[in-house]
Design a protein around this motif. Sequence first.
Motif, short mmCIF file in Angstrom:
data_model
loop_
_atom_site.label_atom_id
_atom_site.label_comp_id
_atom_site.label_asym_id
_atom_site.label_seq_id
_atom_site.Cartn_x
_atom_site.Cartn_y
_atom_site.Cartn_z
N VAL A 255 76.24 -78.65 114.46
CA VAL A 255 77.29 -78.97 113.45
C VAL A 255 78.64 -79.09 114.07
O VAL A 255 79.13 -80.17 113.46
CB VAL A 255 77.21 -77.42 112.96
CG1 VAL A 255 78.22 -77.39 111.84
CG2 VAL A 255 75.97 -77.03 112.13
N THR A 256 78.99 -78.75 115.45
CA THR A 256 80.00 -79.16 115.97
C THR A 256 80.19 -80.51 116.15
O THR A 256 81.29 -81.48 115.92
CB THR A 256 80.20 -78.63 117.13
OG1 THR A 256 80.29 -76.96 117.11
CG2 THR A 256 81.54 -78.83 117.96
N ALA A 257 78.93 -81.04 116.73
CA ALA A 257 78.90 -82.61 117.03
C ALA A 257 79.04 -83.43 115.56
O ALA A 257 79.85 -84.38 115.83
CB ALA A 257 77.42 -82.92 117.57
N ALA A 258 78.55 -83.12 114.71
CA ALA A 258 78.50 -83.77 113.26
C ALA A 258 79.99 -83.82 112.93
O ALA A 258 80.50 -84.62 112.23
CB ALA A 258 77.59 -83.13 112.13
N ARG A 259 80.76 -82.62 112.85
CA ARG A 259 82.04 -82.13 112.47
C ARG A 259 82.86 -83.24 113.48
O ARG A 259 84.03 -83.87 112.82
CB ARG A 259 82.32 -80.84 112.65
CG ARG A 259 83.87 -80.61 112.19
CD ARG A 259 84.26 -79.03 112.02
NE ARG A 259 83.67 -78.27 113.11
CZ ARG A 259 84.44 -78.25 114.25
NH1 ARG A 259 85.69 -78.61 114.31
NH2 ARG A 259 84.22 -77.23 115.27
N LYS A 260 82.74 -83.32 114.65
CA LYS A 260 83.85 -84.19 115.55
C LYS A 260 83.53 -85.60 115.31
O LYS A 260 84.46 -86.28 115.24
CB LYS A 260 83.19 -83.80 117.03
CG LYS A 260 83.63 -82.30 117.33
CD LYS A 260 85.11 -81.87 117.67
CE LYS A 260 85.63 -80.89 118.13
NZ LYS A 260 86.82 -80.21 118.40
N LEU A 261 82.10 -85.77 115.08
CA LEU A 261 81.81 -87.49 114.67
C LEU A 261 82.74 -87.67 113.41
O LEU A 261 83.60 -88.80 113.57
CB LEU A 261 80.36 -87.40 114.63
CG LEU A 261 79.97 -88.82 114.17
CD1 LEU A 261 80.30 -90.14 115.16
CD2 LEU A 261 78.64 -88.95 113.85
N ARG A 262 82.72 -87.03 112.30
CA ARG A 262 83.24 -87.03 111.22
C ARG A 262 85.00 -87.34 111.20
O ARG A 262 85.39 -88.04 110.66
CB ARG A 262 82.95 -86.13 110.05
CG ARG A 262 83.61 -86.12 108.76
CD ARG A 262 82.96 -85.44 107.64
NE ARG A 262 82.94 -83.95 108.04
CZ ARG A 262 81.88 -83.11 108.55
NH1 ARG A 262 80.79 -83.59 108.77
NH2 ARG A 262 82.20 -81.92 108.85
N GLN A 263 85.41 -86.34 112.08
CA GLN A 263 87.02 -86.36 112.21
C GLN A 263 87.36 -87.55 113.04
O GLN A 263 88.42 -87.96 112.70
CB GLN A 263 87.30 -85.01 113.14
CG GLN A 263 87.10 -83.75 112.32
CD GLN A 263 87.32 -82.38 113.14
OE1 GLN A 263 87.37 -82.49 114.27
NE2 GLN A 263 87.46 -81.44 112.55
N GLU A 264 86.58 -88.07 114.04
CA GLU A 264 87.07 -88.92 114.92
C GLU A 264 86.81 -90.32 114.23
O GLU A 264 87.48 -91.34 114.71
CB GLU A 264 86.48 -88.93 116.31
CG GLU A 264 87.14 -87.66 116.94
CD GLU A 264 86.52 -87.61 118.46
OE1 GLU A 264 87.18 -86.86 119.25
OE2 GLU A 264 85.35 -88.39 118.77
N THR A 265 85.74 -90.41 113.33
CA THR A 265 85.28 -91.85 113.12
C THR A 265 85.28 -91.91 111.30
O THR A 265 85.26 -93.13 111.00
CB THR A 265 83.81 -92.31 113.65
OG1 THR A 265 82.72 -91.39 112.98
CG2 THR A 265 83.90 -92.00 115.08
N GLY A 266 85.14 -90.90 110.76
CA GLY A 266 84.89 -90.98 109.18
C GLY A 266 83.63 -91.12 108.85
O GLY A 266 83.24 -91.23 107.81
#
Length: 223
Positions: A52-63
């Motif tokens: 969940v953290t990985a998906a959240r960080k991905l969304r924050q950094e790349t959209g």
Amino acid sequence: MLFKIAVDCIIFTYDQQAHQLQVLLIRRENAPAQGEWALPGGFVDQLEDFAVTAARKLRQETGVDVSYLEQVQAYALTDPTAGQRLASVAYYALLDVAHYAPAADRTHYAQWVDLAQLPVLPFDHGQKVQDAWRRLQEAARHRPVPFHLLPRKFPLNHLQKFYEALYQVPLDNRNFRKWVKGLPYVEALAEVEQGVSHRPSQLYQFNTAAYSAYEQITQRTPY
């Protein structure tokens, strides 16, 4: 001793024009390795599953938003700063670039890069890309990996080019077609390519129901 845990995301797509596998990279805004290309990710800073953290960080950094990430493995890395120890968990996912391009306001530092032209990445990110690529190659031996990256309908030569890009080897055309036509979940259609300058090829598609039945028989887990 300070102990930190990070997550990193290896996101693959397939460039259908260049017939190249690509990975999503970001240009780091902060030190260390400021300005260098790296994998999206970051430190675990909330009480949630690592994926969940990985998906959240991905969304924050790349959209880029993903619904599923598969774990590659965990890594241990000694931080250059004395007295710190860093562990990280890498995840990978497959995305159709037509539907999951980086957000418009992120493209200045989030880009798809050909695996064949991957720059030197900081930390252990280069190793993580290689490990995820090997995992993807293994998965493609018994899972319908290309059907996450190709159009719904495709000619067999496009499917062959995907496998050649994945394994970085040329494949015998006759043997490849024989293998594909033996798969119960690849369905021939009564349709041909449209708007092409060459002789139109027959189209095929992935049959989800047939694969579900195949998976139950073989007791394999789909990607």
